[in-house]
Design a protein around this motif. Structure first.
Motif, short mmCIF file in Angstrom:
data_model
loop_
_atom_site.label_atom_id
_atom_site.label_comp_id
_atom_site.label_asym_id
_atom_site.label_seq_id
_atom_site.Cartn_x
_atom_site.Cartn_y
_atom_site.Cartn_z
N TYR A 109 0.84 -1.20 0.00
CA TYR A 109 0.00 0.00 0.00
C TYR A 109 0.88 1.26 0.00
N ALA A 110 1.92 1.22 0.82
CA ALA A 110 2.83 2.38 0.89
C ALA A 110 3.46 2.64 -0.49
N ALA A 111 3.87 1.60 -1.16
CA ALA A 111 4.50 1.76 -2.47
C ALA A 111 3.50 2.32 -3.48
N MET A 112 2.26 1.84 -3.40
CA MET A 112 1.25 2.31 -4.35
C MET A 112 0.97 3.81 -4.14
N ILE A 113 0.81 4.22 -2.87
CA ILE A 113 0.50 5.63 -2.62
C ILE A 113 1.72 6.52 -2.88
N ALA A 114 2.92 6.04 -2.59
CA ALA A 114 4.12 6.85 -2.88
C ALA A 114 4.20 7.13 -4.38
N GLY A 115 3.98 6.11 -5.18
CA GLY A 115 4.02 6.31 -6.63
C GLY A 115 2.91 7.23 -7.10
N ARG A 116 1.73 7.02 -6.55
CA ARG A 116 0.59 7.87 -6.93
C ARG A 116 0.87 9.34 -6.56
N TYR A 117 1.36 9.54 -5.34
CA TYR A 117 1.64 10.90 -4.90
C TYR A 117 2.69 11.57 -5.79
N LEU A 118 3.79 10.88 -6.05
CA LEU A 118 4.87 11.51 -6.83
C LEU A 118 4.41 11.80 -8.26
N ASP A 119 3.60 10.92 -8.83
CA ASP A 119 3.08 11.19 -10.18
C ASP A 119 2.14 12.41 -10.17
N LEU A 120 1.33 12.52 -9.12
CA LEU A 120 0.46 13.70 -9.00
C LEU A 120 1.30 14.96 -8.83
N ALA A 121 2.33 14.90 -7.98
CA ALA A 121 3.18 16.07 -7.76
C ALA A 121 3.82 16.50 -9.08
N LEU A 122 4.40 15.56 -9.80
CA LEU A 122 5.05 15.91 -11.08
C LEU A 122 4.03 16.46 -12.07
N ALA A 123 2.85 15.89 -12.10
CA ALA A 123 1.82 16.38 -13.03
C ALA A 123 1.43 17.82 -12.71
N ASP A 141 10.96 3.82 3.08
CA ASP A 141 11.57 3.07 1.97
C ASP A 141 10.73 3.22 0.70
N ALA A 142 9.42 3.13 0.85
CA ALA A 142 8.53 3.23 -0.31
C ALA A 142 8.68 4.59 -0.98
N PHE A 143 8.70 5.64 -0.17
CA PHE A 143 8.79 7.00 -0.73
C PHE A 143 10.13 7.22 -1.42
N PHE A 144 11.21 6.88 -0.74
CA PHE A 144 12.52 7.14 -1.34
C PHE A 144 12.76 6.26 -2.57
N SER A 145 12.30 5.02 -2.52
CA SER A 145 12.46 4.16 -3.71
C SER A 145 11.74 4.76 -4.90
N ALA A 146 10.52 5.24 -4.66
CA ALA A 146 9.72 5.80 -5.76
C ALA A 146 10.34 7.10 -6.28
N ALA A 147 10.86 7.95 -5.38
CA ALA A 147 11.49 9.21 -5.81
C ALA A 147 12.79 8.92 -6.56
N ARG A 148 13.53 7.95 -6.06
CA ARG A 148 14.79 7.59 -6.72
C ARG A 148 14.53 7.05 -8.12
N GLY A 149 13.50 6.23 -8.24
CA GLY A 149 13.14 5.67 -9.54
C GLY A 149 12.76 6.75 -10.55
N ARG A 150 12.28 7.88 -10.05
CA ARG A 150 11.90 8.99 -10.93
C ARG A 150 13.03 10.02 -11.05
N ASP A 191 21.90 9.20 -4.17
CA ASP A 191 21.42 9.95 -5.35
C ASP A 191 21.00 11.36 -4.92
N ARG A 192 19.74 11.71 -5.15
CA ARG A 192 19.30 13.08 -4.84
C ARG A 192 18.41 13.12 -3.59
N LEU A 193 18.57 12.15 -2.69
CA LEU A 193 17.66 12.01 -1.56
C LEU A 193 18.30 12.51 -0.26
#
Ligand code: GUN
Ligand code: ZN
Length: 428
Positions: A109-123, A141-150, A191-193
């Motif tokens: 769930y954390a990974a899903m919302i982290a990805g959703r949030y970051l995509d919304l922020a970028l949009a 971990d979910a948030f930083f992994s998702a931010a790092r991936g982007r 990286d940038r975290l």
């Protein structure tokens, strides 16, 4: 290969709060040259094109090219419960926030919302943010992994709470210290975290937990520390009851080693004169969260007075207490709140707050928040005529700021034409 972005360009040479709108540099037909992950030149488009004939050109016409927006205070775990009705701070936390944050014990769930949030922020054109997570290390971990991936520059920390929160949403003084320390070791500087030490606020931490996190900060003075300060009057009364020996709310943090120049204090609305002086002396940063302060009914932040007193202020959505993911909407709310205090903020001041101001508050202004050679290439490109209502107003504008202001006041993610992160186009 070099990339050359062409359009109207806004950058800042200085601070429009002290120097006026002339602190901004604007080009009607400007260019931003990107090589690798960084900006290497900014200036007249024709001159840049002549000097770099091999560059790959992205001509955005009359659209506006700016540094990507920086959100100085957000709760990514509150993404799915934004716009929850009818409560003030403490009831809002108990009714909506804590049950939602409880779900983050599930890493999927954390990974899903982290990805959703970051995509919304970028949009919405937000390329960097400083986020609270939940008490669960997995949420970090979910948030930083998702931010790092982007490829994003992002800051975040485990939210610590060891009292006045429901079962399942409390850590302890020791586990907050241990988990925060382990997460800091895992993520800070990767990286940038950047890791941010994050006691939620005084009412949800025991003195022992505040002291443990103060000790961790003393061991890692290069990290930021974020928390909430003086948001609502009931909360301030509660802090008085919980910490009767403290001079005031800020003193609770200071007494536990949680006041410093790398502190970022969310809201900071109802400050006493002593608190204001102490914050200014310390060089700490304040996160102005205007959509949240109106939505939860917290009060009118004294932006003008605090900036005039030399405070470092960043602009923030505070999603999901805040009612929008958009820094445009957040600038509009900052304008409206200032109007209620009889101050009319210039669009250059609003834009500066959402870019350079937030970067300064988060101590990342040497890397992001502006367009200049050497800065990381995080950019947003905005259509200044993104809806019929905005278009019919901006067409009448006599200068750039008059053309930008309708997008500040009425714009949202429909205005975002393109977003660049670390020199890469992430949305077209
Ligand atoms: N104070 C403590 N926690 C929170 C939160 O999650 N949101 C807001 N707006 N204020 C807080
Ligand atoms: Zn907050």
């Amino acid at each position: 290969m070099a990339e050359l972005l062409i359009g109207q360009v806004i950058a800042f040479d200085g601070d429009p709060f002290t120097e006026g709108p002339a602190a901004a540099r604007t080009w009607v037909r400007g260019g931003v040259l990107i090589e690798g992950a960084r900006i290497t030149a900014v200036g007249e488009a024709a001159a840049l094109q002549a000097a770099h004939p091999g560059a790959h050109v992205h001509d955005y016409g009359a659209a506006l090219i700016s540094a990507g927006f920086i959100d100085a205070h957000v709760h990514y775990p509150q993404t799915a419960m934004i716009a929850s009705w009818g409560k003030r701070l403490i009831d809002w936390l108990n009714t909506y926030t804590f049950p939602e944050e409880m779900r983050f014990d599930d890493p999927a769930y954390a990974a899903m919302i982290a990805g959703r949030y970051l995509d919304l922020a970028l949009a919405h054109g937000t390329t960097t943010m400083c986020s609270y997570c939940t008490i669960h290390p997995e949420s970090v971990d979910a948030f930083f992994s998702a931010a790092r991936g982007r490829g994003m520059r992002a800051l975040a920390g485990k939210t610590c709470m060891d009292r006045n929160a429901p079962d399942g949403l409390r850590d302890t003084a020791q586990s907050a210290y241990d988990d925060s320390r382990a997460l800091l070791g895992r993520w800070h500087g990767v990286d940038r975290l950047s890791y941010v030490i994050t006691p939620r606020f005084a009412p949800t931490s025991t003195p022992a937990q505040l002291s443990a996190l103060g000790a961790l900060w003393a061991e890692h003075p290069g990290c930021l520390m974020q928390t909430h300060l003086s948001e609502q009057s009931d909360e301030i009364e509660w802090v008085k009851d919980l910490f009767p020996e403290a001079r005031d709310y800020l003193d609770v943090y200071e007494a536990h080693g949680l006041l410093g120049e790398k502190g970022v204090y969310g809201h900071s609305i109802h400050l006493t004169a002593r608190e204001r002086d102490r914050l200014a002396e310390t060089g700490a940063a304040l996160a102005h969260c205007p959509t949240s302060n109106t939505f939860i009914g917290s009060g009118l932040f004294d932006l003008q007075g605090l900036i005039a007193a030399g405070q470092r202020v960043g602009l923030a959505t505070d999603t999901g207490g805040g009612s929008s993911f958009s820094m445009l909407r957040t600038m509009a709310a900052a304008y409206e709140v200032a109007q209620l205090r009889h101050v009319a903020l210039h669009p250059a001041q609003l834009w500066w707050l959402a870019t350079v101001g937030s970067a300064r508050a988060l101590r990342i202004d040497a890397s992001v928040g502006n367009i200049a050679p050497g800065m990381e290439a995080d950019l947003v490109v905005l259509d200044l005529a993104s809806t019929p209502a905005i278009a019919q107003r901006s067409v009448r504008a006599d200068d750039l700021w008059e053309a930008v202001f309708p997008t500040i006041i009425m714009g949202d993610d429909r205005a975002v034409t393109a977003v660049w992160v670390g020199g890469k186009l992430v949305s077209a």
